[in-house]
Structure formats: C-alpha cells, structure tokens
Design an enzyme around this catalytic site. Structure first.
Site, PDB file in Angstrom:
ATOM      1  N   TYR A 441      -3.995  -1.145   1.830  1.00 47.40           N
ATOM      2  CA  TYR A 441      -2.996  -2.203   1.586  1.00 47.40           C
ATOM      3  C   TYR A 441      -2.382  -2.157   0.176  1.00 47.40           C
ATOM      4  CZ  TYR A 441      -6.860  -5.530   0.216  1.00 47.40           C
ATOM      5  OH  TYR A 441      -7.923  -6.177  -0.335  1.00 47.40           O
ATOM      6  N   GLU A 442      -1.343  -2.923  -0.007  1.00 47.73           N
ATOM      7  CA  GLU A 442      -0.518  -2.887  -1.233  1.00 47.73           C
ATOM      8  C   GLU A 442       0.046  -1.486  -1.475  1.00 47.73           C
ATOM      9  OE1 GLU A 442       0.053  -5.708  -1.945  1.00 47.73           O
ATOM     10  OE2 GLU A 442      -1.751  -6.871  -1.524  1.00 47.73           O
TER      11      GLU A 442
END
Lengths: 593, 593
Positions: A441-442
């Site tokens: 994620y990110e």
C-alpha cells in the site's frame, strides 16, 4: 504470547551519538529549546504506552478482527476504543502537530521513534491514528483558514480521525482512471458520488467523526491525472459549534477479509451525493494528495521497522530459551538436556539479519525525519533546499527498502521458532502477515522504485543522488586515514563508485529505450538502500569501535561486521540485474504467459 | 476466485523431451511396458481431478478450516470428505504402490507429477493422502509380513490414512529428547503413553481408520536418538476380519490455529496406554522414520512447486487482464482506458521469476523421482547405487531450494495483484500462507542445509557431489562446440568450477572449526540448488533453441535466458556468505541478543 520492550538504548544511540540530534535541533528555531532529557522522557512514556496499553491488544485484534454490524456500522476489536481514548487523553496525537493548532510542536525525529514503537506494539491499531496525521499535513498545506479552524484542532486532539480515499475497484496505481464525481452545489460545497475501496480506518467506533480526504472529478475535469481534485468529506457535518452534526450521505459498504492487519477496518466506502468541500485548487488534487502520500510512505517504512523489531525480540528470546540439540563444538549447557538454539550459527544468521536491518533502518528513518525537520524549520534556505532534495531521494528508499527488509526479517524470525512460528499462539505469523501489506500500500514497492530511478534520479540528471553521494564521500574523506575502519570504508567506497557508475549507465540507456527504466528500477532501489545502510553502518561502527569495552558498543560493532559480510553482498546480484537489460524481460509475448 | 489448469504441456516436455522417460522406464523391468500415451492419459485424468474436484474446495478449506467438536472429534472442511471418497474410488492412492499390495505400480516419476497438480489444487486436502503414502513406504520397508497383510491393502486403497507422530512440545529437530514411552505387554504389543504435537491429519472424518506411526522409548532405551523405536498405533484396532474394531486409547487433544493449510487438521495427539506394535528393530526407530521422512521431504518440495505454479497462473491471468497505466514506450491498447499491467517490465520480472523457478523445479523434481525409480528398479547394481547417491544428495535440495523459491515466488505473484493480492477473495494470500509451512516442517530448511553439507557432502569427502558434478561436466563436454549455447554453458561451467572450489575449501575449513559447517550450510545449499537449476535450464535451452519456431519452445528459451540473467546472479551473494566464516556469526555474546 509475544512481548515487546522498546529499544530505548538503541534509539538514544541513533539520536544522540549518530545523528547528534540535540545540536541539530538547536539550529532549528522552533525546536531550539528541546534537550536530550526531554526527548528521552517523551520516548520513555511512549514506550510505556506501547508495551502496556496497545501491545496486549495486538494478538486479540488479529484474532477477533473488526466486526461488521450491517448498515455501515463497524466496530474495532475489543479494547481498541478504550486504548484510543487513553491515547487521546495523553495528548499523543498532538505530539508533532503545530502549536498553532493545539499541537505540541515536537520534531518529527522524535515523533518518528514513537511511531516505530507503536507499530511494534500494534500496527493495525496505530493506523487509526496514523492516517489522521496524514490528513493533518494535507490540511495544513492546502486547507482554507476556515477548514483549518474547523478541522485541525479536532484532528490534533485526536477526537476525529482521518482517511485517504484514493483507490477504486478499477484503479489503484493509475489514479487517472478514477470515476468518483464531484458536482458543485453553488454554495461552495460539492456533491460527491462514487465508491472507494481499500479505505483503511474508513469506518470504526474509536472517534466521534471521520474526515475522508477524497479524490474526485469535477464536471469539467480533463481526463487522466490532471483532472483530479481533492475534497474533504466528513462523516458528520460539523454544526455551528464545530461538533458532529448532520450525518453525511456516505457509508461503509463492507469490510475486507485480509491476510493481516485484521484490527484495522479496511472498508469499501460508498459516497452517495455526500457533501464535501474542495481542498486546494481544482484539478490539482493529486499534488495535494502527494503531501499526505509522502508522509504516509515514510510511515509505512516505520510500520515494517516496527514489525521487524518486535519479531526480532521475540525470536531472540525464543532462541535463548528453547533447548534443542547441542552446539557443534560440544555442549554449552552440559547441565541441561540440550543447548539453547542460539548456539547454532544459522540461528544467529537469522537473528543478526533482523538486527542489522532493524538497526540500519532505524538510523535511516531517524535521519530522514531529522531532514524533514530541517526542511521545514532551518533558517538557512540552502539547508532547507538540500534537506528537501535528500528527503525526496530517500522517501521511496525508506518505503520500499525497509518494507522488503521487514518481510525478509519477519519471515526469518518466524523461521527461528520452527513449527511454533507457524501457529497463532506465539504471534510470529502475525508479524509476517501484518508486515506483508507494507510492500503493497501507499504505492507498491515497484512503484517506489520507478519513483526513485525515474523521478528522483534520472529526471534531474542525478542531482539529488549527487547530494546524497556527497555525504558518503565526506565520510570517506574524513576517515581516509583510519586503518581500523578500512573493513568498512573499503567496501563502502567500492559500492559508492559502482553506484555512481551504474547511475551514469542508466542515464545513458533509459533515453534509448523507455523499458530500461522499469527493468532496472527495482534492483537500483535495492542498491541505493544498501549504499545508505552501508554508509550508516560504517558511521555507527566508527562510533562503536572506540568504545568496545562497553557491551552495547561491542554488539553494535559485531552487527556492523555481520552487515558487511552477509547483507551487503546482495548488491552483487542487484548490479547484475540492473545491467541485464529490458530485452530479456520483454522477449516473451504476452500470450505466452 | 482463483483457478488452476494443469501444465500438462510442460510436464510432457520435462518427461519426454528433457528426461526421455519412455526410454528410461524401458530399462526398468517393472515399468518396461509403460508408454507415453498411458502416462499422458494418467496425467490428464489427475489434472481433471485437481481442477474439478479439489481446487474448488481450496478457498473454502482456508476459510472454514477444520472443526473441533470436543472430546477428540475433528471434521475436515465442507466437501473434503466427499472429495476424498472420489479419490479413493478412482484408485488414486494406489497409483505408485506395489501391485503386491493392491497398487497400480506406476513409477514415482509419474506419481510425482500428479502430486504437483494436486498440491496446486489443494495442498491442505492432499496432506490427508500424502502422509498415508509415507506410512506405506515405511511399512513396506520395515513392517512384518503380518503388518503388511493387515495394513498395506487398507493404505493402498486409501480406506485408511496414516500420520507421522514425531514432535513433542519440547522437541522437534532434536528427537533425542522425546519422552513418549512404550511398555511391553508381553503379548507382542506395547502400551504407548505420551503426547505428540503438530500431527498433520492426526484426526479427521475422511477415513475409517488412522494409522499413527509413533516414535517412543522402550523401558531399557539408551538416552538420545539411539533409544527411539517406531510403533504402529491404529486409531481402531483391526478385528479378526481386518476391519476397524476396538477404539484405541488415543485421542486428539486439540487442533492448532495456524497461518495456513487450514484445511488440514494439525493435532495434539494424546496416547494413553494406547496399543501399538513395533515396526523394525528396537532403538532403530529413527532410521525407519527416515524412510518416511525422505519421501516426505521430496513431497514437501512438490507442495511448494504446486503452490508456485498455481500462484503464477493466477498472477499471470491478472496481469493480462488488469488495465492500469500505459506502457513506457506508449499505449499498447489505445482503444482501452489503459494497458494491461503485463506491459510493465517489473511485472514481467515477477512473473518470469515464478515461471523460471517453477519450470526449473519441475525438471529437478521429476529427475529425482526418476532416479528413485532407477534406484529401486534398475537391474544394474551400479546404476542403482549411482541413483541412490544422487537421490541422497538432491533430497535436501528439493526440499529446501524449492520451498525457499516457493516462498519468494508466491510472494511475488501476490505482489502482482497489489492490494487485491492482500485480500482473501482473490486467493493469492492463501498460496503464500500455505507455502510458508513448507520451509519449516519435515526438517526446517536450515536442517536440510546441514544435512546436505554435513552428511551428504563432507561426510563422504564429496563423493556424492562428484557424482552430480559429473553429470554437469558431461553436458558441458557434449556441448563444448556449440556456440549457440555459450550463453548458458559459459556461466554453468564457471558456477561448477566455483562450487567445486568452495566444496574443497569447506572440506578443509570445517574440520578446523565445527561452527563453519553451520555457518556455510545455508548459502552452500542455495549454490547447489542454483547449480542444479542452471544445468537443467541449459539442457532445456539446448532442446528449445533448435525448435524456436514453436511458441512453446520460444517461451522456454526466453525463460532460460531470464533465469541466467536474473536468478543465477544470486550465487555471487551466496559465495560471499559461504566464505564469510563462522567468527562473524559467533562474535556476539548470547546475552547481547
């Protein structure tokens, strides 16, 4: 049951011996009065909160997960709400927020260590607070005065939490495809309609209100990423007194069943003409979102650093306790039925890998946090500019290198426990499963690598890389005469020269074939990560080598030697990969896969 | 929902083009009549069972897990019992069992491919049957005529299943510590008392009876591993007609909550004066158990090979389907909103890594299975002896190298799906979690490495290694004139020479310091694994390079090139590690960890 004891001794070494944070902060007007004793007192208190309040909830959070009650109602695991209440009461959300909005104004280099500890204790729990901090930074940078006045005190106090609503079912990496609409109502507000997925802390029972930072398209928006705007969309619209008022027309549609971070509610969020207000300029939402994103990327690095540290602690404790077999050189505990497994070289290899990556990661993360403090607070524009260059260069490295290392180290620590590492009650498999999301994620780690090589290095013809390389060169020059450091400075100098050469090669090759960027990016990031770690480990060794009588410094030096002997050689493989060229990756036709 | 389609085309390539199995089997009297058409028909039917019967149960098994009903009663996930009934009715358990006991007598090289497919489809389910096969081999080798007559037909038919009961709470790797007692009753039977943990398929509702192969100590047993005996302890004592009769005094005490393989019941098994009969000689139980163990270790390699293949298939399908971003060189599908992510070099790198490790692993596993067929069935004692040497050398490599690769590749395939790889519904995280146990059980991969370097290589002064090396040398000599293979034979020759040199170095160093064995073993195993894969990939490339017009062979050649460019360079790191020496691992005092 796993346990956690904050590595305060090592944190002090990094902050005060390695980074000389007291002197560095003295140069920043807003932090000039902050002394070592105060910092250590804050860290000790944060450590207590980690070990006593949220760590005991970690295994429960994993087992029980969040509960979906239907009709958009979600509750966090047992104990999470009460722990969050204590977090708010203690003022922790305000720690590094500006005093202007009710914060305590502590530097990020301190806050960052707190986050490492809290992540070690309970990553899933901390995400409820962590995302709020990203929303804080975005509003500080782009919010109107009214938005700041209305929302920032609530975020700073922790009464309200925040989210980042980017991903939709058909788009994650490629946000240019997003479809969520924002239609002006003529009163300054917009009607937001669309569905977002993978929204961490999207719905829960920890706070009175949730501020969703939502990417959406205005009616006249150009296609692609240049047509995305950012909106603040609260769960409850603040009333005239700033309290949660009318319920907004948005709702969680479901929660995901995930590999890990079960304690954090990952929601589908449905916006049905929900009321929102623009943050920043129209069509420039992605730039605003990147303020949150860069902060979040460093935060993700802290998550894996935290997981690796706690996994190491529990694996080391097990290895010293578990009696099994005898040392190769003969019994070390003849009075016992067997020796503890830490006598075996390969068990030590696994633990030392974790140790070296954790301590190197802590040093790098703390340095980057300090650079951000300098970027935002140093009176000299040249220092601010140089710091910003370094932060830009190092952010994808902290995100991807630390999370890849975190995956490797939590896996190795799990391996130390053998079969006991695979069953739930020892908690080791949770560290592995929780750490796994951090590579995704990110921005996946592949995206981080493209960001590093493409945007950060090649796009400015290596200027940011050169700023970083000068730091390494300076260290090498200053220690050129030290024979006792040759075992570190020799390989470091070689790695620096090889990386400089590779950077030049790629600068020449990528313009010939755009696929060369994607082909070389991932090994290039690993090489840059190793360069940073080798430099930091050499510096730590230089400090430790003069204080070897002390057990702490002797261990630091031994770990540095392990790092150079066992981990640095990975670069040989990565240079080969980075030079292998795109053709070998592109040869197979699509339908042959 | 994930899917699986058996790679029958590649299996045929490995069996008939690479290994020339038809001609090889013609030299083994018991398999002489077996032709390619029959083998391919068996594999096609096994493939159907994999895709249609057990694969659809894989995600359900993970979600629902096994159910503990109290009082020792355990049921497998929904559908598992019915699928097992079909497995038995189709005669699959008998496939490679001897015709003497009702088996079909097919060679292991065929059985092995079936196991790969069934593991791809449902590892947790297959373990119920897989452990039975280990019990079969142990009874064939060490059982009395009466035991064989009573138990083997039931195992071969699959009516009854088997377990291996080794581990106790305080001992896993170090079985010398085990405490379970066996007291003679004077009638040839023994009373078995003790508690075993981590017993896969220890209790379930798939079969009418379960045969536990239990390690225990006789009253006069010497301490340590030389005092361990093996006992056959059935859940139900067979009655005069050989049917399950009196319930034995043993019971599952609980089932474990694990990271993966949720569909298989991992039990605590309590033996309370349970009736058992010795298998093999007193105090030589460990040797008998190792017959099962060696078979099981190869089976574990198949488990990870299976997981890696199915993970690859689903990641490749996603990568061709998921539209996100544009190719670096410009849109490849301008008519669509974005290009499929397979256009990106780094996505291809992840998929090619899986592909190269899977296809190399399949080649190695099939060759080892064929060697076992030769070991047991070749009329020439010299061929049998040489095959046995190779099998002994390669068993720890198949177990550890394939399972380490399986972990890396399932993780990479999960990464291809981004956030969708982290949530349960796509099934990718299950492949990762299921594959994780394979690095641990049947001897951790660290133990495999000690077995390889210590017992298999150094203990006989490199004789087994030399047998293997001769195969590589022969290939190099036969192809010395082929310029078109130089890209493969060059690096292979270098790796062989380096590995020979390293083996000699370690042969000199280990006797000086016993810790050098444990320090070098893990990197040494990785090097040997790479040597085997590089040799097999070079051979596969040699076949493919002459048939490049065909898409299958063109893809094989492209994958071989990827393997040499991207995966082989890992050896550079491993040589550095293997030569780093034990001192750097042993420097840190125990209490510094």
């Amino acid at each position: 049951m796993p346990s956690y004891s904050a590595p305060l001794r090592d944190m002090s070494f990094v902050l005060f011996d390695l980074l000389d944070v007291e002197r560095e902060l003295a140069a920043l007007p807003r932090h000039a009065g902050l002394d070592r004793a105060t910092i250590e007192a804050v860290l000790a208190e944060a450590a207590r909160f980690a070990s006593e309040v949220i760590q005991p909830l970690n295994l429960i959070g994993d087992r029980e997960g969040c509960t979906w009650h239907g009709d958009g109602v979600v509750t966090a695991p047992p104990g999470f709400r009460e722990a969050y209440r204590q977090f708010v009461e203690a003022g922790w959300p305000a720690l590094s927020c500006s005093e202007e909005f009710g914060g305590q104004g502590l530097p990020l280099v301190v806050n960052n260590r707190c986050y490492e500890m809290w992540n070690s204790a309970n990553q899933a729990w901390l995400m409820y607070a962590g995302l709020s901090h990203s929303a804080y930074e975005c509003l500080v940078a782009f919010g109107t005065d009214e938005q700041k006045a209305t929302y920032l005190p609530k975020i700073v106090s922790g009464e309200w939490t925040g989210t980042m609503c980017l991903t939709e079912a058909h788009c994650g990496t490629d946000l240019g495809l997003l479809k969520t609409k924002a239609e002006p109502r003529g009163d300054g507000s917009y009607a937001i309609t669309g569905s977002k997925i993978f929204i961490s802390a999207g719905e829960h029972d920890l706070a009175d209100n949730i501020l969703h930072m939502v990417l959406a398209r205005l009616p006249d928006a150009p296609a692609g990423t240049k047509g995305i705007s950012l909106f603040l969309v609260p769960k409850f619209l603040p009333d005239a007194d700033g309290r949660p008022g009318v319920r907004n027309t948005l709702q969680a549609g479901s929660i995901e069943h995930k590999m890990g971070i079960h304690g954090n509610a990952t929601c589908v969020m449905n916006f049905d003409g929900a009321t929102g207000w623009p943050v920043g300029e129209p069509h420039k939402g992605l730039a605003a979102m990147f303020v949150m994103m860069n902060s979040a990327r460093l935060g993700v690095g802290m998550q894996s650093l935290g997981q690796a540290e706690v996994a190491y602690q529990n694996a080391a404790a097990y290895a010293k306790d578990r009696l099994q077999g005898r040392a190769a050189a003969g019994a070390q505990r003849p009075e016992k039925p067997a020796d503890p497994i830490i006598v075996h070289p390969d068990v030590r290899r696994m633990l030392l890998t974790a140790r070296a990556y954790v301590e190197g990661g802590r040093a790098l993360a703390a340095w980057v946090a300090l650079l951000i403090d300098r970027e935002h607070g140093h009176p000299d524009p040249a220092v601010r500019a140089e710091s910003a260059e370094l932060v830009a260069f190092l952010t994808p490295i902290v995100k991807a290198f630390l999370t890849d290392n975190g995956w490797e180290t939590t896996t190795l620590c799990q391996q130390v426990l053998g079969g006991h590492g695979y069953i739930g009650e020892w908690g080791m498999d949770q560290f592995v499963r929780d750490a796994r999301i951090n590579m995704i994620y990110e921005g996946t780690n592949g995206i981080q690598a493209l960001d590093l090589l493409g945007r950060k290095v090649l796009a400015d013809r290596g200027a940011k890389f050169a700023v970083f390389a000068r730091h390494v060169e300076t260290f090498l020059q200053e220690n050129a005469a030290r024979e006792d450091l040759r075992e570190f400075t020799g390989p470091l100098a070689t790695l620096l020269a090889d990386t400089v050469a590779l950077t030049r090669e790629l600068g020449a090759r990528v313009p010939q074939d755009a696929n060369e960027l994607g082909a070389a990016a991932v090994p290039y990031l690993r090489i840059c990560g190793h360069l940073a770690f080798a430099w930091l480990w050499a510096r730590m060794a230089a400090i430790a080598i003069d204080r070897q009588d002390d057990a702490f410094h002797a261990a630091k030096l031994a770990t540095a030697r392990f790092h150079f002997a066992w981990l640095l050689p990975e670069t040989a493989q990565r240079f080969a990969e980075a030079r292998a060229g795109a053709a070998v990756l592109m040869a197979l036709p699509e339908d042959a896969f």
